[in-house]
Design a protein around this motif. Sequence first.
Motif, PDB file in Angstrom:
ATOM      1  N   ALA A  41       3.287   6.183 -17.459  1.00 58.33           N
ATOM      2  CA  ALA A  41       4.394   7.095 -17.197  1.00 58.33           C
ATOM      3  C   ALA A  41       4.471   7.411 -15.709  1.00 58.33           C
ATOM      4  O   ALA A  41       3.610   8.069 -15.168  1.00 58.33           O
ATOM      5  CB  ALA A  41       4.168   8.383 -17.996  1.00 58.33           C
ATOM      6  N   LEU A  42       5.476   6.882 -15.059  1.00 60.07           N
ATOM      7  CA  LEU A  42       5.657   7.132 -13.629  1.00 60.07           C
ATOM      8  C   LEU A  42       7.094   7.587 -13.410  1.00 60.07           C
ATOM      9  O   LEU A  42       7.970   7.320 -14.222  1.00 60.07           O
ATOM     10  CB  LEU A  42       5.428   5.849 -12.823  1.00 60.07           C
ATOM     11  CG  LEU A  42       4.039   5.253 -12.841  1.00 60.07           C
ATOM     12  CD1 LEU A  42       4.085   3.860 -12.233  1.00 60.07           C
ATOM     13  CD2 LEU A  42       3.072   6.121 -12.071  1.00 60.07           C
ATOM     14  N   LEU A  58       6.841  -1.291  -8.382  1.00 61.32           N
ATOM     15  CA  LEU A  58       5.589  -1.973  -8.025  1.00 61.32           C
ATOM     16  C   LEU A  58       4.685  -2.102  -9.244  1.00 61.32           C
ATOM     17  O   LEU A  58       4.166  -3.181  -9.528  1.00 61.32           O
ATOM     18  CB  LEU A  58       4.858  -1.239  -6.895  1.00 61.32           C
ATOM     19  CG  LEU A  58       3.499  -1.862  -6.555  1.00 61.32           C
ATOM     20  CD1 LEU A  58       3.644  -3.324  -6.127  1.00 61.32           C
ATOM     21  CD2 LEU A  58       2.791  -1.072  -5.448  1.00 61.32           C
ATOM     22  N   TYR A 102      -3.997   0.015  -4.610  1.00 60.35           N
ATOM     23  CA  TYR A 102      -3.911   1.399  -5.084  1.00 60.35           C
ATOM     24  C   TYR A 102      -5.142   2.209  -4.677  1.00 60.35           C
ATOM     25  O   TYR A 102      -5.031   3.391  -4.375  1.00 60.35           O
ATOM     26  CB  TYR A 102      -3.772   1.445  -6.609  1.00 60.35           C
ATOM     27  CG  TYR A 102      -2.390   1.072  -7.104  1.00 60.35           C
ATOM     28  CD1 TYR A 102      -1.437   2.058  -7.362  1.00 60.35           C
ATOM     29  CD2 TYR A 102      -2.037  -0.249  -7.322  1.00 60.35           C
ATOM     30  CE1 TYR A 102      -0.176   1.720  -7.819  1.00 60.35           C
ATOM     31  CE2 TYR A 102      -0.778  -0.610  -7.771  1.00 60.35           C
ATOM     32  CZ  TYR A 102       0.156   0.386  -8.020  1.00 60.35           C
ATOM     33  OH  TYR A 102       1.401   0.061  -8.472  1.00 60.35           O
ATOM     34  N   ALA A 159       3.035   5.839  -2.985  1.00 56.70           N
ATOM     35  CA  ALA A 159       4.218   6.621  -3.346  1.00 56.70           C
ATOM     36  C   ALA A 159       4.351   6.800  -4.861  1.00 56.70           C
ATOM     37  O   ALA A 159       5.058   7.687  -5.333  1.00 56.70           O
ATOM     38  CB  ALA A 159       5.471   5.940  -2.794  1.00 56.70           C
ATOM     39  N   GLU A 160       3.658   5.966  -5.618  1.00 52.05           N
ATOM     40  CA  GLU A 160       3.798   6.049  -7.072  1.00 52.05           C
ATOM     41  C   GLU A 160       3.053   7.244  -7.668  1.00 52.05           C
ATOM     42  O   GLU A 160       3.214   7.554  -8.843  1.00 52.05           O
ATOM     43  CB  GLU A 160       3.296   4.759  -7.730  1.00 52.05           C
ATOM     44  CG  GLU A 160       4.316   3.642  -7.653  1.00 52.05           C
ATOM     45  CD  GLU A 160       3.894   2.401  -8.407  1.00 52.05           C
ATOM     46  OE1 GLU A 160       2.747   2.355  -8.878  1.00 52.05           O
ATOM     47  OE2 GLU A 160       4.707   1.486  -8.492  1.00 52.05           O
ATOM     48  N   GLY A 161       2.196   7.900  -6.890  1.00 48.58           N
ATOM     49  CA  GLY A 161       1.434   9.015  -7.450  1.00 48.58           C
ATOM     50  C   GLY A 161       0.381   8.502  -8.398  1.00 48.58           C
ATOM     51  O   GLY A 161       0.139   7.296  -8.481  1.00 48.58           O
ATOM     52  N   ASP A 162      -0.254   9.416  -9.143  1.00 45.97           N
ATOM     53  CA  ASP A 162      -1.370   8.936  -9.962  1.00 45.97           C
ATOM     54  C   ASP A 162      -0.894   8.292 -11.261  1.00 45.97           C
ATOM     55  O   ASP A 162      -1.554   7.430 -11.806  1.00 45.97           O
ATOM     56  CB  ASP A 162      -2.411  10.031 -10.199  1.00 45.97           C
ATOM     57  CG  ASP A 162      -1.871  11.208 -10.971  1.00 45.97           C
ATOM     58  OD1 ASP A 162      -0.904  11.023 -11.718  1.00 45.97           O
ATOM     59  OD2 ASP A 162      -2.425  12.312 -10.835  1.00 45.97           O
ATOM     60  N   GLY A 163       0.263   8.685 -11.765  1.00 46.19           N
ATOM     61  CA  GLY A 163       0.812   8.025 -12.942  1.00 46.19           C
ATOM     62  C   GLY A 163      -0.034   8.115 -14.197  1.00 46.19           C
ATOM     63  O   GLY A 163       0.094   7.293 -15.096  1.00 46.19           O
ATOM     64  N   VAL A 164      -0.901   9.123 -14.277  1.00 41.81           N
ATOM     65  CA  VAL A 164      -1.788   9.219 -15.443  1.00 41.81           C
ATOM     66  C   VAL A 164      -1.096  10.002 -16.556  1.00 41.81           C
ATOM     67  O   VAL A 164      -0.711  11.150 -16.345  1.00 41.81           O
ATOM     68  CB  VAL A 164      -3.110   9.925 -15.065  1.00 41.81           C
ATOM     69  CG1 VAL A 164      -4.027  10.013 -16.270  1.00 41.81           C
ATOM     70  CG2 VAL A 164      -3.792   9.187 -13.925  1.00 41.81           C
ATOM     71  N   PRO A 165      -0.908   9.405 -17.724  1.00 46.14           N
ATOM     72  CA  PRO A 165      -0.248  10.139 -18.808  1.00 46.14           C
ATOM     73  C   PRO A 165      -1.153  11.239 -19.371  1.00 46.14           C
ATOM     74  O   PRO A 165      -2.372  11.179 -19.247  1.00 46.14           O
ATOM     75  CB  PRO A 165       0.027   9.064 -19.852  1.00 46.14           C
ATOM     76  CG  PRO A 165      -0.951   7.994 -19.582  1.00 46.14           C
ATOM     77  CD  PRO A 165      -1.261   8.038 -18.112  1.00 46.14           C
ATOM     78  N   ARG A 189       0.841  -1.208   0.000  1.00 46.32           N
ATOM     79  CA  ARG A 189       0.000   0.000   0.000  1.00 46.32           C
ATOM     80  C   ARG A 189       0.878   1.262   0.000  1.00 46.32           C
ATOM     81  O   ARG A 189       0.578   2.258  -0.667  1.00 46.32           O
ATOM     82  CB  ARG A 189      -0.919   0.017   1.224  1.00 46.32           C
ATOM     83  CG  ARG A 189      -2.091  -0.924   1.100  1.00 46.32           C
ATOM     84  CD  ARG A 189      -3.304  -0.436   1.867  1.00 46.32           C
ATOM     85  NE  ARG A 189      -4.435  -1.330   1.675  1.00 46.32           N
ATOM     86  CZ  ARG A 189      -4.645  -2.416   2.421  1.00 46.32           C
ATOM     87  NH1 ARG A 189      -3.837  -2.714   3.392  1.00 46.32           N
ATOM     88  NH2 ARG A 189      -5.689  -3.180   2.176  1.00 46.32           N
ATOM     89  N   PHE A 195      -4.180  10.382 -21.693  1.00 42.72           N
ATOM     90  CA  PHE A 195      -5.391   9.885 -21.041  1.00 42.72           C
ATOM     91  C   PHE A 195      -6.170  11.051 -20.420  1.00 42.72           C
ATOM     92  O   PHE A 195      -7.384  11.182 -20.593  1.00 42.72           O
ATOM     93  CB  PHE A 195      -5.010   8.862 -19.970  1.00 42.72           C
ATOM     94  CG  PHE A 195      -6.188   8.174 -19.322  1.00 42.72           C
ATOM     95  CD1 PHE A 195      -6.731   7.023 -19.881  1.00 42.72           C
ATOM     96  CD2 PHE A 195      -6.766   8.676 -18.164  1.00 42.72           C
ATOM     97  CE1 PHE A 195      -7.817   6.379 -19.289  1.00 42.72           C
ATOM     98  CE2 PHE A 195      -7.837   8.047 -17.561  1.00 42.72           C
ATOM     99  CZ  PHE A 195      -8.365   6.892 -18.128  1.00 42.72           C
ATOM    100  N   SER A 196      -5.442  11.921 -19.715  1.00 38.61           N
ATOM    101  CA  SER A 196      -6.093  13.081 -19.085  1.00 38.61           C
ATOM    102  C   SER A 196      -6.770  13.961 -20.134  1.00 38.61           C
ATOM    103  O   SER A 196      -7.867  14.476 -19.912  1.00 38.61           O
ATOM    104  CB  SER A 196      -5.069  13.922 -18.324  1.00 38.61           C
ATOM    105  OG  SER A 196      -4.618  13.230 -17.204  1.00 38.61           O
ATOM    106  N   GLU A 224     -10.121   9.964 -11.902  1.00 40.13           N
ATOM    107  CA  GLU A 224      -9.309   9.741 -13.110  1.00 40.13           C
ATOM    108  C   GLU A 224      -8.132   8.782 -12.886  1.00 40.13           C
ATOM    109  O   GLU A 224      -7.956   7.843 -13.682  1.00 40.13           O
ATOM    110  CB  GLU A 224      -8.826  11.085 -13.651  1.00 40.13           C
ATOM    111  CG  GLU A 224      -8.139  10.973 -15.004  1.00 40.13           C
ATOM    112  CD  GLU A 224      -7.664  12.336 -15.500  1.00 40.13           C
ATOM    113  OE1 GLU A 224      -8.481  13.271 -15.528  1.00 40.13           O
ATOM    114  OE2 GLU A 224      -6.473  12.445 -15.827  1.00 40.13           O
ATOM    115  N   ARG A 251       3.922   1.560  -1.133  1.00 40.08           N
ATOM    116  CA  ARG A 251       4.550   1.725  -2.450  1.00 40.08           C
ATOM    117  C   ARG A 251       3.542   2.234  -3.477  1.00 40.08           C
ATOM    118  O   ARG A 251       3.867   3.065  -4.323  1.00 40.08           O
ATOM    119  CB  ARG A 251       5.100   0.386  -2.935  1.00 40.08           C
ATOM    120  CG  ARG A 251       6.348  -0.057  -2.216  1.00 40.08           C
ATOM    121  CD  ARG A 251       7.050  -1.057  -3.106  1.00 40.08           C
ATOM    122  NE  ARG A 251       8.113  -1.762  -2.417  1.00 40.08           N
ATOM    123  CZ  ARG A 251       8.975  -2.566  -3.044  1.00 40.08           C
ATOM    124  NH1 ARG A 251       8.871  -2.760  -4.341  1.00 40.08           N
ATOM    125  NH2 ARG A 251       9.911  -3.179  -2.387  1.00 40.08           N
ATOM    126  N   ALA A 252       2.328   1.716  -3.393  1.00 39.41           N
ATOM    127  CA  ALA A 252       1.285   2.148  -4.339  1.00 39.41           C
ATOM    128  C   ALA A 252       1.018   3.637  -4.172  1.00 39.41           C
ATOM    129  O   ALA A 252       0.919   4.380  -5.156  1.00 39.41           O
ATOM    130  CB  ALA A 252       0.001   1.350  -4.112  1.00 39.41           C
TER     131      ALA A 252
END
Lengths: 289, 155
Positions: free
Chosen positions: B91-92, B99, B119, A13-19, A8, A22-23, B15, A10-11
Amino acid sequence: MGFDEELRRRAAAEGDGVPESFSNRVRETLDNLPSRPSRRGTWRHLLGAGLAAAVAVTVALPNTSAAMAETLSALPVVGELFRAVTFRTYAVEEGKNHVSIDVPQILDETGSTGAEAINDQVETYTDQLIAEFESEAQADGYFNLDVTWEVVTNTEKWFTLRISTDRVMASGNHQEQHYHIDAATGEQKTLSDLFPADYDYVTVISDELKTQMAQRMADNPGEAYWLEGINELGTWYFDAIDPEQDFYFNGDGKIVIPFDKYEVGPGSTGSPEFTLENPDLYEHILYQP
Amino acid sequence: MEEIKWFTAQVQACEPAMYRLAMSILTNGDDAADAAQETICIAYEKLHTLRRRDRFKPWILRILTNECYAILRQRQRFLESDALPEPEAPALSEEHQDLWQAVCDLSEQLRSVVVLYYYEGFSAREIGSILRISEANVKTRLSRARKRLRELLEG
C-alpha cells in the motif's frame, strides 16, 4: 541526475509503504517476547515438563573467601593465555529432583572483550536455567539437570569453552554450546567469522552435512535424519545450517558440527556430530586452532 | 537501556526494510508477516551472538532472508511453480507507486538486490553478506536490474 540517483530519489519518495497488517504483526510479536531472551531449543523440553511448586534449594556460592580459593586451586590450569574455573555452583538435592550447575568463568590477564562477553553469556544462560527451575519445579516432579563445562581447545591461536546441559525427564536430553575466542585478538568468534564475507560457507557446510547424513542412513538403518524426501518423518526437514551454527575444532583442526537431540533427526538418532572434511572449506578458512 | 527495549526500538526502525525485503522474495503479504514474526523471535533468541550492535540491521535482514527462503521452499513443495502468486504491491500513495510496481515486475533475484541497494542504501558487499551471494554476483544483478528498470520506467 544519473539514473542511479533518480532511482534512489524515487525510492526515498515512496515512504515506507508498510501496510497496517504487517505493522500489527511486528508489534504483536514484539509485545509477546519474554522480558529476557531465552533459547528456544534449550527451553523447549524444560517448559514442556510441567514442573511446579515448592522445592528446597541450596545454593553454594564459593566465590568468596577460602572456598573460592580452594575451588580455584583445585582446578587444573588449562593454558597460558586463557583459563577457566568453576566460579559458582548451584545445587539442589530434594526427593526426586537433582540439579547441579557449574558456572564457569574464563580468566585472562589481558581483560579481553571475548572472555568478558562469554562470561556474561554463560552467566545469563545459567541464571535462566536456575530461574526456570525455581519457578517451574514441582515437588512431585522428576527433575534431573546437570550443567558442566570443559575447555575443548586452548592453543596460542584459539580458545573454546563447551557448556554441556544434560537433563533427564521423560527421556534424556543432551545439549551443547561452544564459545570461542581468537587468542590473537581476544575477540569472541562465531562460525561466520571463520570465513570471508563473500564465501558461501552456509551452502558448502550444509551440502556436506546432507551428504554425510544420507550416507549414515545408508550405512546404518537405525540412524535417521530429517532430510528432504523422507516423508514419514514429518513436513520439516534439515536444509541448511544456521549462519551461526554451533561448532568446535577437533584435535586435527577439523570443524565439528554438533547437533542437539531432535535438531536434525528423531530422538533415536541422539545428538549427532559431523566432522567436516570438504577441502574447499579449509582453503577458505581464516582461523585455525 | 533494558535489552528488550533496545531490541524493540531496533526492530521498529528496521520494519520498512524488513517489509520490502520480505515482499521482494515472497511477493505475498501474509507470508512476509510470517517471515517477519519468525525472524523477530529468532533474532531475540540469538541476540547474544550479535557482536556489533551497530550492525543490527544487516544482521536481522540476513536472518529474514533465511526465513523467506525457508517459506519459499515450503511453498514450492506444495505448489507448482506456475501457481505461485503474482507480486503484490504494498500500500503506497498512488503518485509514487510506479517504481515499486516496476520493481515487482523484476525477477525475484533482481528484486531483493534492488530493494537493498536503492531503498535501503546498502553497498554491494553488504548486500552479498545479507543475501549470502558474492559481491560480483550482486553487481551483475544490479546491472541487469538497472537495465530492466530503465526499460520499464522510461519506456
